[in-house]
Design an enzyme around this catalytic site. Sequence first.
Site, short mmCIF file in Angstrom:
data_model
loop_
_atom_site.label_atom_id
_atom_site.label_comp_id
_atom_site.label_asym_id
_atom_site.label_seq_id
_atom_site.Cartn_x
_atom_site.Cartn_y
_atom_site.Cartn_z
CB ALA A 84 -28.07 -54.18 45.37
CB THR A 85 -33.53 -53.75 45.12
OG1 THR A 85 -33.49 -54.95 44.22
CG2 THR A 85 -34.82 -53.21 44.28
CG ASN A 167 -27.06 -58.45 36.32
OD1 ASN A 167 -27.07 -57.47 35.86
ND2 ASN A 167 -28.37 -59.18 36.33
CD GLN A 195 -23.82 -59.82 40.10
OE1 GLN A 195 -23.00 -60.82 40.30
NE2 GLN A 195 -24.93 -60.36 40.26
CB SER A 215 -26.42 -56.84 47.11
OG SER A 215 -27.28 -58.01 47.41
N GLY A 216 -25.66 -57.71 50.17
CA GLY A 216 -25.01 -58.64 50.94
C GLY A 216 -25.00 -60.25 50.43
CG HIS A 217 -28.40 -61.82 48.16
ND1 HIS A 217 -28.57 -62.43 47.01
CD2 HIS A 217 -29.04 -60.87 47.81
CE1 HIS A 217 -29.33 -61.89 46.00
NE2 HIS A 217 -29.67 -60.57 46.66
CB CYS A 339 -34.32 -59.72 38.84
SG CYS A 339 -33.09 -60.30 40.36
C1 PLP Z 1 -28.56 -58.95 42.56
C2 PLP Z 1 -28.75 -57.59 42.01
C3 PLP Z 1 -29.28 -56.56 42.56
C4 PLP Z 1 -30.42 -56.61 43.47
O1 PLP Z 1 -29.84 -56.76 44.96
P1 PLP Z 1 -30.74 -57.23 46.27
O2 PLP Z 1 -29.77 -57.08 47.36
O3 PLP Z 1 -31.15 -58.63 45.86
O4 PLP Z 1 -31.90 -56.32 46.22
C5 PLP Z 1 -29.26 -55.49 41.98
N1 PLP Z 1 -28.30 -55.10 41.04
C6 PLP Z 1 -27.28 -56.00 40.46
C7 PLP Z 1 -26.36 -55.76 39.46
C8 PLP Z 1 -27.47 -57.30 41.07
O5 PLP Z 1 -26.69 -58.23 40.69
#
Ligand code: PLP
Length: 397
Positions: A84-85, A167, A195, A215-217, A339
Amino acid sequence: MCNALASMGHMAASPIPLDHQATTPCDPAVVEAMAPWWSTLAANPASRSHRPGLQAAAAVAQARGRLAAALGVAPEAVLFTSGATEANNLALKGLAEAELARGGQRRHLVTLATEHRAVLDPLRYLARHGFALTEVAVGPDGLVDLAALEAALRPDTLLLSVMAANNEIGVLQPLEAIASLCRQRGIALHSDGAQAIGHIPLQPSALGIDLLSVSGHKLYGPPGIGLLVRRPGLELAPQLHGGGQQEGLRAGSQPVPLIIGLATALELALADLQPRATRLGTLRDRLWRGLEALGGVRRNGAATPRLAHNLNVTIAGVDGAALQRRLRRALAVSSGSACSGGAPSHVLQALGLSRQEAAASLRFGLGRHSSEAHIDAALEILGEAISDLRQRGPAGA
Ligand SMILES: *Cc1c(COP(=O)(O)O)cnc(C)c1O
C-alpha cells in the site's frame, strides 16, 4: 522436528495476538496456492520465448482477473505494487506529476490529518515541490465533517485523499458523499484502502473512487505485494522506471507467487467477511465492556461506523511507556501505528488527546483466530497491569 514441543514453547513465549492491524498472518491456503510458483513453476512472466514464461504470464493474467472481479473493476484497472505504501506513492505523486507533464494548472492537494504516514508523507513531499497541501481536521470522534471538507476544496484542487478505514481508530469515513463532492468539481479521489479491503464491503468504482490502494499483508495475504486500482483513463506518471512492465506504469518483474497469493487471500477474505465481522464485533464489544468496567478507560474514535475488529482506548492514570513495558511480553497490542516509530500517535492527537494521553493509549486489532479465551486472558492481564500502575501513579515510569 517435534511439533508438540515446538508448539508448547511457542505458547509459553508468544504474547496474545491482538495487533492484526499491523499485519495479519498469511492464510495457509494462500501459502499453498503460492507454493509451486516459487520453485517448480518459477518463471518470469515477461519471458515470452518459452513455455514456463508464458505459463507464468497466464497465471498473472488469471490472478489479475480474479482480483478485478473481486473488486468490481476492469482487469486493466489493477496495477501491482509492493504494497500500500508504494500504491499510495504511485497514486499521489503519479497524479501530481502527470498534471505537471500535461501542463495542467491544478496545484492543490487535500487530505485528512488522520491519514497514514504513507499518505501524509508523499503529500508533504509534493508540498515541498510546488504543490499546496491542506490537511483537514477531523472531529473528536475521528470522522470528517463534510462541510469542512467541502470548504477546503478550491478551483485548483487536483486530488483528495481520504482513507476508507483508519488503521489506528478504525473509523470509516463517508466515502460515497466525499466522492460526490469530488465528482462535481473534477477532483480525483484517492483512498488508502489497506485496512478496509477484505474487512468491509467496498467497491471503488461503485463508490466513485478513482484510485484505491490495497495491501496483501493486511488481509491475510503475503507481505510485499499490494495493488493500486486506477480508473481506466486516469493518467499517472510512473514512479519506477525500468523494463516497461504493466504498460510502463510500474516497471519491475512481476512477483508471480505473491500476485497469486494476493488473489487467493482477497477471495478468501471476501468469502468470510460478514461472519468474521459479526464474530469479531461481538468479541471486540466483550473486550470493551471488560475495559470499561475497570474505570477510567475511554474509547477513541466513533463507536460507529467503524471496523468490527478494532478498539482503541486511552487509560487514565497510567504512564504510557510504563504500560507498554508492562504489557510487552504478555500482549501483542500497539500504542498507535506500527509505522510511527514510537512517537505519540498523530491520529490520537488530531482527536484532541494530549501527547501523554496518546502515549497511554492502546490499539487492539482482533483477527481471524481471535477467541473468547484470548479476550478474557487479555482482560485479566490488562486489569492487573492497570491497577498496579495506577497505584504507582501517573509518573511511575
Ligand atoms: C499498513 C498500512 C499501509 C502500508 O502498507 P504496506 O503494504 O505495508 O506498504 C498504508 N496505509 C494503511 C492505512 C495501512 O494500514
